[in-house]
Motif scaffolding. Structure first.
Motif, PDB file in Angstrom:
ATOM      1  N   GLU A   1       0.674  -1.045   0.014  1.00  0.00           N
ATOM      2  CA  GLU A   1      -0.032   0.001  -0.049  1.00  0.00           C
ATOM      3  C   GLU A   1       0.789   1.277   0.002  1.00  0.00           C
ATOM      4  O   GLU A   1       0.711   2.321   0.897  1.00  0.00           O
ATOM      5  CB  GLU A   1      -0.792  -0.043   1.115  1.00  0.00           C
ATOM      6  N   GLY A   2       1.898   1.149  -0.884  1.00  0.00           N
ATOM      7  CA  GLY A   2       2.690   2.522  -1.059  1.00  0.00           C
ATOM      8  C   GLY A   2       3.687   2.483   0.163  1.00  0.00           C
ATOM      9  O   GLY A   2       4.371   3.947  -0.104  1.00  0.00           O
ATOM     10  N   GLN A   3       4.023   1.813   0.818  1.00  0.00           N
ATOM     11  CA  GLN A   3       4.863   1.925   1.899  1.00  0.00           C
ATOM     12  C   GLN A   3       6.599   1.545   1.602  1.00  0.00           C
ATOM     13  O   GLN A   3       7.327   1.399   2.321  1.00  0.00           O
ATOM     14  CB  GLN A   3       4.581   1.126   3.344  1.00  0.00           C
ATOM     15  N   MET A   4       6.754   1.274   0.290  1.00  0.00           N
ATOM     16  CA  MET A   4       7.936   0.751  -0.418  1.00  0.00           C
ATOM     17  C   MET A   4       8.529  -0.376   0.386  1.00  0.00           C
ATOM     18  O   MET A   4       9.866  -0.562   0.665  1.00  0.00           O
ATOM     19  CB  MET A   4       9.027   2.058  -0.362  1.00  0.00           C
ATOM     20  N   ALA A   5       7.811  -1.291   0.566  1.00  0.00           N
ATOM     21  CA  ALA A   5       8.244  -2.628   1.206  1.00  0.00           C
ATOM     22  C   ALA A   5       7.939  -3.928   0.271  1.00  0.00           C
ATOM     23  O   ALA A   5       8.179  -5.018   0.759  1.00  0.00           O
ATOM     24  CB  ALA A   5       7.385  -2.949   2.519  1.00  0.00           C
ATOM     25  N   CYS A   6       7.704  -3.407  -0.814  1.00  0.00           N
ATOM     26  CA  CYS A   6       7.552  -4.530  -2.145  1.00  0.00           C
ATOM     27  C   CYS A   6       7.794  -3.958  -3.275  1.00  0.00           C
ATOM     28  O   CYS A   6       8.199  -2.703  -3.473  1.00  0.00           O
ATOM     29  CB  CYS A   6       6.210  -5.289  -1.982  1.00  0.00           C
ATOM     30  N   SER A   7       7.840  -4.633  -4.420  1.00  0.00           N
ATOM     31  CA  SER A   7       7.969  -4.228  -5.555  1.00  0.00           C
ATOM     32  C   SER A   7       6.785  -4.589  -6.637  1.00  0.00           C
ATOM     33  O   SER A   7       7.013  -4.517  -7.653  1.00  0.00           O
ATOM     34  CB  SER A   7       9.007  -4.686  -6.208  1.00  0.00           C
ATOM     35  N   THR A   8       5.582  -4.839  -6.111  1.00  0.00           N
ATOM     36  CA  THR A   8       4.434  -5.203  -6.946  1.00  0.00           C
ATOM     37  C   THR A   8       3.947  -4.127  -7.581  1.00  0.00           C
ATOM     38  O   THR A   8       2.676  -4.506  -8.156  1.00  0.00           O
ATOM     39  CB  THR A   8       3.538  -6.031  -6.138  1.00  0.00           C
ATOM     40  N   CYS A   9       4.185  -2.935  -7.619  1.00  0.00           N
ATOM     41  CA  CYS A   9       3.563  -1.809  -8.222  1.00  0.00           C
ATOM     42  C   CYS A   9       4.560  -1.252  -9.161  1.00  0.00           C
ATOM     43  O   CYS A   9       4.664  -0.198  -9.831  1.00  0.00           O
ATOM     44  CB  CYS A   9       3.089  -0.893  -7.505  1.00  0.00           C
ATOM     45  N   HIS A  10       5.612  -1.994  -9.588  1.00  0.00           N
ATOM     46  CA  HIS A  10       6.550  -1.844 -10.661  1.00  0.00           C
ATOM     47  C   HIS A  10       5.963  -1.572 -11.976  1.00  0.00           C
ATOM     48  O   HIS A  10       5.236  -2.240 -12.446  1.00  0.00           O
ATOM     49  CB  HIS A  10       7.622  -2.916 -10.884  1.00  0.00           C
ATOM     50  N   VAL A  11       6.671  -0.440 -12.469  1.00  0.00           N
ATOM     51  CA  VAL A  11       6.179   0.035 -13.996  1.00  0.00           C
ATOM     52  C   VAL A  11       7.531   0.413 -14.418  1.00  0.00           C
ATOM     53  O   VAL A  11       8.497   0.690 -14.020  1.00  0.00           O
ATOM     54  CB  VAL A  11       5.191   0.988 -13.852  1.00  0.00           C
ATOM     55  N   ILE A  12       7.367   0.608 -15.972  1.00  0.00           N
ATOM     56  CA  ILE A  12       8.736   0.875 -16.799  1.00  0.00           C
ATOM     57  C   ILE A  12       8.330   2.304 -17.410  1.00  0.00           C
ATOM     58  O   ILE A  12       7.316   2.408 -18.234  1.00  0.00           O
ATOM     59  CB  ILE A  12       8.878  -0.082 -17.700  1.00  0.00           C
ATOM     60  N   VAL A  13       8.748   3.270 -17.174  1.00  0.00           N
ATOM     61  CA  VAL A  13       8.569   4.513 -17.660  1.00  0.00           C
ATOM     62  C   VAL A  13       9.009   4.712 -18.852  1.00  0.00           C
ATOM     63  O   VAL A  13      10.262   4.302 -19.197  1.00  0.00           O
ATOM     64  CB  VAL A  13       8.870   5.710 -16.658  1.00  0.00           C
TER      65      VAL A  13
ATOM     66  N   ALA B   1      14.605   8.596  -8.155  1.00  0.00           N
ATOM     67  CA  ALA B   1      14.101   7.618  -7.184  1.00  0.00           C
ATOM     68  C   ALA B   1      15.134   7.601  -5.767  1.00  0.00           C
ATOM     69  O   ALA B   1      16.071   7.855  -5.851  1.00  0.00           O
ATOM     70  CB  ALA B   1      14.368   6.355  -7.687  1.00  0.00           C
ATOM     71  N   SER B   2      14.412   7.363  -4.713  1.00  0.00           N
ATOM     72  CA  SER B   2      15.010   7.474  -3.401  1.00  0.00           C
ATOM     73  C   SER B   2      15.915   6.076  -3.563  1.00  0.00           C
ATOM     74  O   SER B   2      15.799   5.193  -4.195  1.00  0.00           O
ATOM     75  CB  SER B   2      14.248   7.383  -2.196  1.00  0.00           C
ATOM     76  N   GLU B   3      17.001   6.045  -2.534  1.00  0.00           N
ATOM     77  CA  GLU B   3      17.730   4.768  -2.338  1.00  0.00           C
ATOM     78  C   GLU B   3      17.000   3.648  -1.898  1.00  0.00           C
ATOM     79  O   GLU B   3      17.116   2.466  -2.303  1.00  0.00           O
ATOM     80  CB  GLU B   3      18.851   4.986  -1.404  1.00  0.00           C
ATOM     81  N   GLU B   4      15.918   3.791  -1.201  1.00  0.00           N
ATOM     82  CA  GLU B   4      14.886   2.813  -0.664  1.00  0.00           C
ATOM     83  C   GLU B   4      14.190   2.200  -1.942  1.00  0.00           C
ATOM     84  O   GLU B   4      13.896   0.986  -1.949  1.00  0.00           O
ATOM     85  CB  GLU B   4      14.160   3.369   0.286  1.00  0.00           C
TER      86      GLU B   4
END
Length: 114
Positions: free
Chosen positions: A44-56, A67-70
């Motif tokens: 849910e947007g907490q940057m604890a997974c990569s299941t919302c990955h897109v290619i820009v 992008a942040s380091e996290e």
């Protein structure tokens, strides 16, 4: 287009196109989910997974905030990640992103739909 609408073009994993409209400040993950795209967003947007990955699209990539380091660390776990990969939960839409084009990778799978 009115001054308060941002257009986003998603390319689906199957190669189709989905167009969406959003308001400034909307989050790309939520916009994609509202259009039925397979962007799970498990954390849910907490940057604890990569299941919302897109290619820009490369023409748009440099217009995004870096992008942040996290986020970079999470992208290491994203299936099909490449140089212009981002987490859609980390992209807040602004007027200068009107027309943003992103692709949902073929490796995407939304577990909410199984």
């Amino acid at each position: 287009m009115s001054g308060d609408t941002i257009r986003v073009v998603f390319t689906t994993p199957q190669g189709g196109t989905v167009q969406a409209e959003a308001a400034p400040g909307d989050n790309l993950l939520r916009v994609g989910q509202a259009k039925g795209l397979p962007l799970e967003g498990t954390c849910e947007g907490q940057m604890a997974c990569s299941t919302c990955h897109v290619i820009v699209d490369p023409d748009w990539f440099h217009r995004l905030q870096p992008a942040s380091e996290e986020e970079e660390d999470m992208l290491d776990f994203a299936a099909g990640a490449c140089r212009t990969s981002r987490l859609s939960c980390q992209i807040d839409l602004a007027a200068e992103l009107d027309g943003l084009a992103v692709r949902v990778p073929a490796e995407s799978h939304d577990m909410r739909r199984t």
